[in-house]
Design a protein around this motif. Structure first.
Motif, PDB file in Angstrom:
ATOM      1  N   ILE A   1      -6.844  -8.378   3.938  1.00 10.93           N
ATOM      2  CA  ILE A   1      -6.873  -7.016   4.487  1.00 10.93           C
ATOM      3  C   ILE A   1      -8.305  -6.601   4.825  1.00 10.93           C
ATOM      4  N   GLU A   2      -9.242  -6.922   3.928  1.00  5.24           N
ATOM      5  CA  GLU A   2     -10.642  -6.548   4.159  1.00  5.24           C
ATOM      6  C   GLU A   2     -11.261  -7.349   5.298  1.00  5.24           C
TER       7      GLU A   2
ATOM      8  N   ILE B   1       4.443  -4.780  -4.628  1.00  9.22           N
ATOM      9  CA  ILE B   1       3.303  -5.048  -3.741  1.00  9.22           C
ATOM     10  C   ILE B   1       3.237  -3.994  -2.640  1.00  9.22           C
ATOM     11  N   LEU B   2       4.380  -3.694  -2.044  1.00  8.94           N
ATOM     12  CA  LEU B   2       4.425  -2.689  -0.984  1.00  8.94           C
ATOM     13  C   LEU B   2       3.945  -1.329  -1.499  1.00  8.94           C
ATOM     14  N   GLU B   3       4.310  -1.030  -2.734  1.00  7.62           N
ATOM     15  CA  GLU B   3       3.874   0.234  -3.340  1.00  7.62           C
ATOM     16  C   GLU B   3       2.363   0.252  -3.518  1.00  7.62           C
ATOM     17  N   ARG B   4       1.809  -0.871  -3.982  1.00  8.10           N
ATOM     18  CA  ARG B   4       0.346  -0.950  -4.151  1.00  8.10           C
ATOM     19  C   ARG B   4      -0.360  -0.826  -2.807  1.00  8.10           C
ATOM     20  N   LEU B   5       0.247  -1.433  -1.772  1.00  7.62           N
ATOM     21  CA  LEU B   5      -0.368  -1.388  -0.442  1.00  7.62           C
ATOM     22  C   LEU B   5      -0.304   0.009   0.166  1.00  7.62           C
TER      23      LEU B   5
ATOM     24  N   PHE C   1      -1.162   2.659  -1.064  1.00 10.12           N
ATOM     25  CA  PHE C   1      -2.372   3.409  -1.412  1.00 10.12           C
ATOM     26  C   PHE C   1      -3.557   3.001  -0.538  1.00 10.12           C
ATOM     27  N   LYS C   2      -3.378   1.886   0.212  1.00 12.47           N
ATOM     28  CA  LYS C   2      -4.458   1.406   1.079  1.00 12.47           C
ATOM     29  C   LYS C   2      -4.193   1.861   2.517  1.00 12.47           C
ATOM     30  N   ASP C   3      -4.205   3.162   2.724  1.00 12.03           N
ATOM     31  CA  ASP C   3      -3.846   3.678   4.040  1.00 12.03           C
ATOM     32  C   ASP C   3      -5.062   3.884   4.939  1.00 12.03           C
ATOM     33  N   GLU C   4      -6.215   3.274   4.530  1.00 14.51           N
ATOM     34  CA  GLU C   4      -7.409   3.465   5.354  1.00 14.51           C
ATOM     35  C   GLU C   4      -7.403   2.593   6.609  1.00 14.51           C
ATOM     36  N   TYR C   5      -6.449   1.648   6.691  1.00 11.10           N
ATOM     37  CA  TYR C   5      -6.381   0.769   7.861  1.00 11.10           C
ATOM     38  C   TYR C   5      -5.045   0.968   8.574  1.00 11.10           C
TER      39      TYR C   5
END
Length: 283
Positions: free
Chosen positions: A23-24, A73-77, A79-83
């Motif tokens: 992702i990064e 995993i989808l739940e953890r992702l 929280f990564k809504d910056e992308y």
């Protein structure tokens, strides 16, 4: 242009680390990420050759465990809504890991596989798990990037590309190292382990081809003498704190090529560096 990337997971810490790294690395790119969990139902005796069917207890239990893991995993992702240019698709499949990967790569036209180097059950002294090596060897239709469990993403400064200049590369076979260098503004360090002999005419021509392919990128040529390929790469990467190693995985000669199993082990012990396996696309 949208990039399609496959992220296999066994729900281990290393697999999650590989997802975060992917992702990064592609944070500024438009990407569809397919997160795959291949499950099988344990409890069937091998000698019976029975395969559990949907609806049977063992199958349904394994399926539920797989789907629950992907939901987490989808739940953890979430929280990564910056992308916002990233989309995630969860895939749960009853299959061996390799066959599931081949199936998704084919059906979704995947361009790159990014996975951890160790699974949840690998022994602590095994640097590259057997599954990772198997996928690097057998998944020939797209490149594989393997992320060591201790690798933490930081902006890439340089990618080491070992070569003996004996192979006539095609530009499309180097497309992924070129792309990674472009999106991260990293330099490519082309490394040759020499026994002291001058390059022959074919090797010189192949070196010139690399100059053509890498035109517009930051790159440089380096030679280390009187070291085998494995030691040369390890010394180079360690001394310069390089960020990634890309190597060319020749068809039918994975273990005999510049990047052999002993080299994987030695590199893994000394460097927490992701490895990009590019594939020979010729028949």
């Amino acid at each position: 242009m949208k990039k399609k990337i496959l992220l296999p997971t066994d729900f281990s810490k290393n697999a999650w680390n590989a997802i975060e790294y992917a992702i990064e690395l592609y944070k500024n790119e438009t990407c569809d990420f397919y997160i795959l969990n291949a499950f099988n139902a344990t409890g069937y005796a091998l000698e019976s050759m029975m395969v559990p069917e949907p609806g049977e207890k063992l199958f349904e239990e394994a399926k539920e465990k797989s789907e629950q893991g992907l939901s987490k995993i989808l739940e953890r992702l979430s929280f990564k809504d910056e992308y916002p240019n990233h989309k995630f698709y969860m895939v749960s499949q009853f299959n061996s890991l390799l066959e599931a990967i081949k199936d998704v790569v084919d059906k979704q036209d995947i361009q790159l596989i990014i996975m951890g180097t160790k699974g949840s059950t690998d022994a602590i002294d095994v640097v590259f798990g057997s599954n990772t090596v198997l996928v690097m060897e057998k998944s020939r239709s797209c490149p594989v990037m393997a992320i060591p469990e201790d690798a933490v993403y930081k902006d890439l400064q340089e990618i080491v590309f070992p070569t003996d200049y004996k192979l006539n590369f095609k530009q499309r076979e180097l497309q992924d190292i070129i792309e990674v260098a472009k999106i991260s503004d990293a330099s490519i360090r082309i490394l040759h382990a020499s026994d002291g002999d001058a390059l022959d005419e074919d090797q010189e021509n192949n070196k010139k081809l690399l100059q053509e392919y890498f035109e517009g990128l930051k790159y440089s040529f380096h030679t280390l003498y009187n070291l085998d390929a494995s030691s040369a790469v390890r010394c180079f990467v360690e001394s310069r704190e390089s960020d990634m190693i890309a190597f060319f995985n020749r068809k039918h000669s994975f273990f005999g090529s510049i990047f052999s199993r002993p080299m994987i082990k030695s590199l893994g012990r000394y460097a927490k560096v992701p490895v990009l396996a590019l594939h020979d696309l010729r028949n």
